[in-house]
Design a protein around this motif. Structure first.
Motif, mmCIF file in Angstrom:
data_model
loop_
_atom_site.group_PDB
_atom_site.id
_atom_site.type_symbol
_atom_site.label_atom_id
_atom_site.label_comp_id
_atom_site.label_asym_id
_atom_site.label_seq_id
_atom_site.Cartn_x
_atom_site.Cartn_y
_atom_site.Cartn_z
ATOM 1 N N ALA A 145 -27.753 -32.520 -36.182
ATOM 2 C CA ALA A 145 -28.644 -31.242 -36.012
ATOM 3 C C ALA A 145 -28.177 -30.339 -34.934
ATOM 4 O O ALA A 145 -28.039 -29.240 -35.038
ATOM 5 C CB ALA A 145 -30.019 -31.430 -36.130
ATOM 6 N N ILE A 146 -27.724 -31.186 -33.769
ATOM 7 C CA ILE A 146 -27.035 -30.308 -32.480
ATOM 8 C C ILE A 146 -25.783 -29.969 -32.931
ATOM 9 O O ILE A 146 -25.683 -28.635 -32.783
ATOM 10 C CB ILE A 146 -27.218 -31.420 -31.412
ATOM 11 C CG1 ILE A 146 -28.585 -31.620 -30.921
ATOM 12 C CG2 ILE A 146 -26.362 -30.808 -30.467
ATOM 13 C CD1 ILE A 146 -28.730 -33.103 -30.094
ATOM 14 N N GLN A 147 -24.925 -30.569 -33.505
ATOM 15 C CA GLN A 147 -23.604 -30.182 -33.904
ATOM 16 C C GLN A 147 -23.552 -28.887 -34.750
ATOM 17 O O GLN A 147 -22.567 -28.400 -34.733
ATOM 18 C CB GLN A 147 -22.813 -31.479 -34.716
ATOM 19 C CG GLN A 147 -21.303 -31.295 -34.672
ATOM 20 C CD GLN A 147 -20.864 -30.892 -33.434
ATOM 21 O OE1 GLN A 147 -21.002 -31.459 -32.524
ATOM 22 N NE2 GLN A 147 -19.768 -30.081 -33.556
ATOM 23 N N ALA A 148 -24.336 -28.910 -35.833
ATOM 24 C CA ALA A 148 -24.589 -27.870 -36.680
ATOM 25 C C ALA A 148 -24.624 -26.562 -35.895
ATOM 26 O O ALA A 148 -23.914 -25.625 -36.198
ATOM 27 C CB ALA A 148 -25.566 -28.090 -37.722
ATOM 28 N N GLY A 149 -25.609 -26.509 -34.891
ATOM 29 C CA GLY A 149 -25.900 -25.407 -34.085
ATOM 30 C C GLY A 149 -24.437 -25.171 -33.279
ATOM 31 O O GLY A 149 -24.141 -23.913 -32.822
ATOM 32 N N LEU A 150 -24.202 -26.188 -32.369
ATOM 33 C CA LEU A 150 -22.869 -25.976 -31.812
ATOM 34 C C LEU A 150 -21.716 -25.275 -32.761
ATOM 35 O O LEU A 150 -20.956 -24.548 -31.984
ATOM 36 C CB LEU A 150 -22.265 -27.248 -31.121
ATOM 37 C CG LEU A 150 -23.341 -27.778 -30.224
ATOM 38 C CD1 LEU A 150 -22.805 -29.188 -29.760
ATOM 39 C CD2 LEU A 150 -23.703 -26.944 -29.037
ATOM 40 N N GLU A 151 -21.554 -25.697 -33.736
ATOM 41 C CA GLU A 151 -20.369 -25.041 -34.728
ATOM 42 C C GLU A 151 -21.003 -23.522 -34.896
ATOM 43 O O GLU A 151 -19.879 -22.708 -34.855
ATOM 44 C CB GLU A 151 -20.494 -25.866 -36.138
ATOM 45 C CG GLU A 151 -19.832 -27.215 -35.876
ATOM 46 C CD GLU A 151 -19.959 -27.970 -37.137
ATOM 47 O OE1 GLU A 151 -20.316 -27.370 -37.993
ATOM 48 O OE2 GLU A 151 -19.593 -29.349 -36.993
ATOM 49 N N ARG A 152 -22.238 -23.235 -34.873
ATOM 50 C CA ARG A 152 -22.345 -21.869 -35.166
ATOM 51 C C ARG A 152 -21.932 -20.945 -33.796
ATOM 52 O O ARG A 152 -21.537 -19.891 -33.845
ATOM 53 C CB ARG A 152 -23.866 -21.601 -35.473
ATOM 54 C CG ARG A 152 -24.372 -20.009 -35.484
ATOM 55 C CD ARG A 152 -23.971 -19.729 -36.654
ATOM 56 N NE ARG A 152 -24.182 -18.078 -36.758
ATOM 57 C CZ ARG A 152 -23.366 -17.138 -36.325
ATOM 58 N NH1 ARG A 152 -22.273 -17.395 -35.318
ATOM 59 N NH2 ARG A 152 -23.977 -15.908 -36.093
ATOM 60 N N ALA A 153 -22.226 -21.553 -32.745
ATOM 61 C CA ALA A 153 -21.993 -21.064 -31.478
ATOM 62 C C ALA A 153 -20.581 -20.842 -31.110
ATOM 63 O O ALA A 153 -19.993 -19.766 -30.484
ATOM 64 C CB ALA A 153 -22.639 -21.824 -30.336
ATOM 65 N N ASP A 154 -19.739 -21.998 -31.781
ATOM 66 C CA ASP A 154 -18.374 -21.725 -31.725
ATOM 67 C C ASP A 154 -17.687 -20.674 -32.401
ATOM 68 O O ASP A 154 -16.718 -20.212 -32.313
ATOM 69 C CB ASP A 154 -17.623 -23.270 -32.071
ATOM 70 C CG ASP A 154 -18.011 -24.211 -31.143
ATOM 71 O OD1 ASP A 154 -18.344 -23.943 -29.820
ATOM 72 O OD2 ASP A 154 -17.909 -25.366 -31.288
ATOM 73 N N GLN A 155 -18.364 -20.312 -33.628
ATOM 74 C CA GLN A 155 -17.840 -19.242 -34.389
ATOM 75 C C GLN A 155 -17.729 -17.961 -33.831
ATOM 76 O O GLN A 155 -17.074 -17.080 -33.771
ATOM 77 C CB GLN A 155 -18.775 -19.166 -35.704
ATOM 78 C CG GLN A 155 -18.556 -20.331 -36.653
ATOM 79 C CD GLN A 155 -19.666 -20.139 -37.832
ATOM 80 O OE1 GLN A 155 -20.136 -19.032 -38.043
ATOM 81 N NE2 GLN A 155 -19.889 -21.128 -38.471
#
Length: 198
Positions: A140-150
């Protein structure tokens, strides 16, 4: 490995229940609502109120069975507007009663320490205790980090439980600062640098 997906407002009941179980013994909420029985009764309702805005202000990610959840606020959305605060204060008073005073104290201190530059804010991250240590929270954390990375933007969070620091360090966060709630818990603010877009 558990997978995470973007959750919808129709998932809010399950999201609130998962977060209530996750935060039952967390230091910040234990300060706001000291009585554990009262905390168990009121947390789900409090998180349900938060969720009125979270989908609109950012993104809510969770594993397929909502075993773990992360509430993210997008750039410029970390701080509540005067309108949002006014609109939410009566429902929160109804849910938290006198605990609202401690809740506002903690919320004001958190807001004072938020970064000034654009960032993605990990507002809440929680995993049902029955599923901890199995990769659900990490997904769940990684999914949000991928969004921030976009967006190529940093991510920021705060935690009132020192044992969480090592967990977030594994995701690239580093302690930026810490502060103490008078007669209450210590908080650590952690930030992860933005990824450069190619």
């Amino acid at each position: 490995m558990p997978q995470a997906r973007l959750l919808q407002p129709t998932d809010n009941l399950e999201i609130a229940e998962t977060l209530a179980r996750a935060f039952q013994n967390e230091s910040g909420w234990s300060y706001v609502i000291p009585d554990p029985k009262l905390r168990a009764r009121r947390l789900a309702g409090a998180f349900h109120l938060f969720l009125r805005d979270e989908h609109r202000k950012g993104a809510v990610y969770g594993t397929d069975g909502v075993e773990a959840v992360t509430l993210w606020r997008g750039p410029g959305q970390a701080r509540d507007s005067m309108f949002d605060t006014a609109r939410m204060i009566i429902p929160f008073v109804q849910r938290l009663r006198f605990s609202i005073l401690r809740g506002l104290e903690v919320a004001n201190l958190i807001e004072k320490h938020l970064p000034t530059e654009p960032f993605w804010y990990l507002h809440y991250a929680g995993c049902d205790p029955a599923f901890q240590g199995k990769g659900f929270g990490g997904a769940a954390i990684q999914a949000g980090l991928e969004r921030a990375d976009q967006d190529g933007l940093p991510a920021y969070l705060e935690t009132a439980d020192e044992h969480n620091i090592a967990l977030y360090q594994r995701f690239g966060f580093a302690v930026k600062h810490s502060w103490q709630v008078p007669e209450g818990p210590q908080f650590w603010g952690m930030q992860r640098p933005g990824k450069t877009r190619h």
